[in-house]
Design a protein around this motif. Structure first.
Motif, PDB file in Angstrom:
ATOM      1  N   LEU A 334       1.089  56.438  59.769  1.00  0.00           N
ATOM      2  CA  LEU A 334       0.906  55.225  59.578  1.00  0.00           C
ATOM      3  C   LEU A 334       0.098  54.724  58.324  1.00  0.00           C
ATOM      4  N   VAL A 335      -0.877  55.418  58.112  1.00  0.00           N
ATOM      5  CA  VAL A 335      -1.825  55.120  57.041  1.00  0.00           C
ATOM      6  C   VAL A 335      -1.225  55.543  55.812  1.00  0.00           C
ATOM      7  N   HIS A 336      -0.683  56.556  55.840  1.00  0.00           N
ATOM      8  CA  HIS A 336       0.066  57.437  54.641  1.00  0.00           C
ATOM      9  C   HIS A 336       1.287  56.304  54.046  1.00  0.00           C
ATOM     10  N   THR A 337       2.003  55.594  55.059  1.00  0.00           N
ATOM     11  CA  THR A 337       3.047  54.516  54.691  1.00  0.00           C
ATOM     12  C   THR A 337       2.366  53.478  54.221  1.00  0.00           C
ATOM     13  N   ILE A 338       1.366  52.916  54.876  1.00  0.00           N
ATOM     14  CA  ILE A 338       0.747  51.760  54.273  1.00  0.00           C
ATOM     15  C   ILE A 338       0.049  51.951  52.785  1.00  0.00           C
ATOM     16  N   ILE A 339      -0.493  53.053  52.677  1.00  0.00           N
ATOM     17  CA  ILE A 339      -1.098  53.266  51.138  1.00  0.00           C
ATOM     18  C   ILE A 339      -0.017  53.457  50.208  1.00  0.00           C
ATOM     19  N   LYS A 340       1.196  54.263  50.730  1.00  0.00           N
ATOM     20  CA  LYS A 340       2.155  54.395  49.731  1.00  0.00           C
ATOM     21  C   LYS A 340       2.910  53.190  49.359  1.00  0.00           C
ATOM     22  N   CYS A 341       2.939  52.187  50.288  1.00  0.00           N
ATOM     23  CA  CYS A 341       3.500  50.995  50.011  1.00  0.00           C
ATOM     24  C   CYS A 341       2.544  50.164  49.020  1.00  0.00           C
ATOM     25  N   PHE A 342       1.380  50.044  49.503  1.00  0.00           N
ATOM     26  CA  PHE A 342       0.222  49.458  48.585  1.00  0.00           C
ATOM     27  C   PHE A 342       0.201  49.760  47.315  1.00  0.00           C
ATOM     28  N   VAL A 343       0.228  51.231  46.998  1.00  0.00           N
ATOM     29  CA  VAL A 343       0.211  51.717  45.514  1.00  0.00           C
ATOM     30  C   VAL A 343       1.574  51.223  44.930  1.00  0.00           C
ATOM     31  N   ARG A 344       2.750  51.570  45.370  1.00  0.00           N
ATOM     32  CA  ARG A 344       4.076  51.196  44.997  1.00  0.00           C
ATOM     33  C   ARG A 344       4.132  49.873  44.497  1.00  0.00           C
ATOM     34  N   ILE A 345       3.687  48.824  45.228  1.00  0.00           N
ATOM     35  CA  ILE A 345       3.527  47.493  45.010  1.00  0.00           C
ATOM     36  C   ILE A 345       3.179  47.137  43.806  1.00  0.00           C
ATOM     37  N   LEU A 346       1.744  47.685  43.625  1.00  0.00           N
ATOM     38  CA  LEU A 346       0.758  47.415  42.632  1.00  0.00           C
ATOM     39  C   LEU A 346       1.247  47.931  41.360  1.00  0.00           C
ATOM     40  N   GLN A 347       1.835  49.331  41.423  1.00  0.00           N
ATOM     41  CA  GLN A 347       2.207  49.956  40.185  1.00  0.00           C
ATOM     42  C   GLN A 347       3.539  49.302  39.474  1.00  0.00           C
ATOM     43  N   GLY A 348       4.275  48.504  40.514  1.00  0.00           N
ATOM     44  CA  GLY A 348       5.456  47.971  40.117  1.00  0.00           C
ATOM     45  C   GLY A 348       5.313  46.469  39.654  1.00  0.00           C
ATOM     46  N   THR A 349       4.033  45.848  39.719  1.00  0.00           N
ATOM     47  CA  THR A 349       3.878  44.513  39.589  1.00  0.00           C
ATOM     48  C   THR A 349       3.116  44.364  38.226  1.00  0.00           C
ATOM     49  N   PRO A 350       3.437  43.957  37.105  1.00  0.00           N
ATOM     50  CA  PRO A 350       2.800  43.907  35.659  1.00  0.00           C
ATOM     51  C   PRO A 350       1.572  43.076  36.170  1.00  0.00           C
ATOM     52  N   ILE A 351       0.590  43.717  35.316  1.00  0.00           N
ATOM     53  CA  ILE A 351      -0.814  43.214  35.345  1.00  0.00           C
ATOM     54  C   ILE A 351      -1.004  41.840  35.140  1.00  0.00           C
ATOM     55  N   ALA A 352      -0.334  41.222  34.171  1.00  0.00           N
ATOM     56  CA  ALA A 352      -0.536  39.699  34.126  1.00  0.00           C
ATOM     57  C   ALA A 352       0.063  38.987  35.023  1.00  0.00           C
ATOM     58  N   VAL A 353       1.095  39.301  35.630  1.00  0.00           N
ATOM     59  CA  VAL A 353       1.770  38.496  36.932  1.00  0.00           C
ATOM     60  C   VAL A 353       0.668  38.757  38.003  1.00  0.00           C
TER      61      VAL A 353
END
Length: 512
Positions: A334-353
């Protein structure tokens, strides 16, 4: 390559960039001699106006054939016409009158015709302001300053005579609340910087309003693209910044009675001839951009803000990234899944946005400073990338290292920090270093949320001098120096962790 050679290559690269930019700045595109709006309004021509201004609306209504573009600042539009990039730029006649009186405006002319109809400039008021009668208060204030001639006197001083001297205005001794007002700080003579002090006709009007309402005043500067969002996000109570009323804006804000009425004019390229010797023009430009009004202090202030945001974001982002990496290695699905989603969302969001989501949505109405929000946003972004960097470095160290350490009597924690981490650091530091430098350069976007960083200060100077060369070149060089110093520090850490890097040689080759 030795360190001295690297320094030489770096300096030569900077010099080449300066020469290239100097060549670009000195070149002009040949355009037609326009004498009327009809001459400009043809398909092959491009005109522009500032986003969200009355000039933009009038340009769209007037130019049916030419391509109409949106610019985010007056100075960029004016310089684009000077270089022949735009065939025309529409702007408020009052702002234009002031600009034409400055030294920086050259190689352009103003067409006699008005662009569209005259527009009423108003103040925008938040629908969620903590002052329930703010619209009525502003309307009563405007009625007073119009009737007693205060507005006429202000217009004469700021626009006609171009005097940038703020009169002494009595501040309330026992203010009843704080009024947060948004403006741009980029539109002389309404709101602009004289040195590092915000001044202008709108600033005087805001201070008089604060005295009339008996409130403390808090003026925040935004660019034209972000100022309406700041009001909608409850970051301010009202806007004083060449605003005109539209039906769409009425859905998110209320409007005052007209502050003043002004026409929109179109400027076009018109070469003015010789500009003096190159040495004289450079010396004069340097004096105007850095020495006059002690504008170099603005650059110093911007450097401090940039460094604070960068270092704080890297420190917090590194700690958070390391924590995420360690949690990810616990093996809990569960922890691995949450962290993976967190990382993917932030990596896929432009920093300006991400930065604007944090400021205009998550921290909307919280009163948090732009610097704090910037640090939080960049820390989250850096944590997402650094956690993966740490993970890849740790995974690159063989499992046998841990097993050997445990066999020698080390605890798991001691084995990790004494045996695994030093070896992993050697592997991930080069990538970490690149991500660190990228973050420093990415902080140049914090001006979107009213943070006076190095890039924002450069924009402010350009808005006063109507010159791009020295402000932009100095900004680029300063970022280069900051990045170079930080790279050298991280390089020293790499050498300390793995001393052999310092004297590593190829077998059979001697270096004299």
């Amino acid at each position: 390559m030795s360190i001295s050679k690297r320094k030489i290559v770096a300096l030569v690269s900077v010099m080449l960039c300066v020469i290239c930019l100097l060549t670009a700045c000195s070149s002009q595109t040949i355009v037609k001699d326009f004498n009327s709006i009809a001459d400009v309004d043809v398909k092959e021509n491009t005109v522009a106006a500032c986003i969200g201004t009355s000039a933009m609306k009038e340009a769209e209504n007037t130019f049916k054939n030419a391509k109409v573009m949106e610019y985010n600042s007056y100075i960029d539009g004016i310089m684009a016409v000077q270089k022949g990039v735009l065939q025309g730029f529409a702007l408020d006649q009052t702002a234009l009158s002031y600009a034409m009186a400055t030294e920086g405006i050259k190689d352009i002319k103003v067409l006699d015709e008005n662009v569209g109809e005259a527009n009423s400039i108003v103040a925008g008021v938040s629908k969620n302001t903590k002052f329930p009668n703010l619209v009525n208060e502003i309307n009563n204030f405007l009625k007073k300053v119009h009737s007693d001639g205060t507005i006429d006197d202000m217009y004469q001083r700021w626009v006609v005579e171009a005097k940038d001297e703020m009169p002494q205005i009595h501040k309330p001794e026992n203010p009843q609340g704080k009024l947060v007002v948004a403006t741009t700080g980029l539109i002389p003579p309404f709101s602009y910087y004289k040195g590092d002090e915000l001044t202008g006709m709108d600033i005087e009007l805001i201070n008089r309003l604060a005295n009339y309402m008996n409130v403390e005043i808090d003026i925040r500067t935004y660019d034209l693209m972000g100022i309406n969002s700041a009001l909608e996000a409850n970051q301010c109570d009202c806007i004083f910044s060449n605003l005109n009323a539209t039906d769409e804006r009425r859905e998110v804000m209320d409007f005052s009675n007209p502050v003043y009425v002004s026409n929109t004019k179109l400027i076009v390229y018109s070469p003015s001839g010789a500009n003096g010797s190159f040495i004289e023009s450079v010396a004069k430009s340097f004096e105007k951009n850095f020495l006059r009004e002690n504008r170099w202090k603005m650059i110093v202030s911007g450097i401090k803000t940039t460094i604070i945001i960068s270092l704080a974001s890297v420190l917090l982002g590194t700690l958070l990234g390391f924590a995420l990496c360690m949690l990810n290695k616990t093996g809990v699905k569960l922890v691995h899944t949450i962290i993976k989603c967190f990382v993917r969302i932030l990596q896929g969001t432009p920093i300006a946005v991400l930065l604007m989501i944090m400021y205009y949505i998550i921290f909307s109405g919280s009163g948090s400073s732009g610097v704090l929000v910037s640090i939080i946003a960049f820390s989250l972004n850096f944590a997402a990338y650094s956690s993966e960097i740490f993970r890849s470095g740790i995974d690159a160290v063989g499992v046998g290292q841990t097993e050997a350490a445990l066999a020698l009597g080390y605890t798991k924690t001691k084995a990790f920090f004494k045996i695994i981490m030093p070896q992993a650091a050697v592997k991930f530091l080069p990538v970490y270093k690149g991500e660190f430098i990228s973050l420093v350069k990415m902080t140049s976007i914090v001006g979107y949320i009213s943070v006076q960083d190095l890039t924002r200060m450069s924009d402010i100077i350009r808005s006063r001098t109507y010159e791009a060369f020295f402000p932009l070149i100095s900004t680029a060089i300063i970022y280069f120096v900051i990045s170079y110093i930080l790279t050298a520090i991280l390089k020293a850490i790499e050498v300390k962790i793995e001393p052999d890097r310092k004297n590593r040689k190829i077998k059979g080759i001697e270096e004299k």
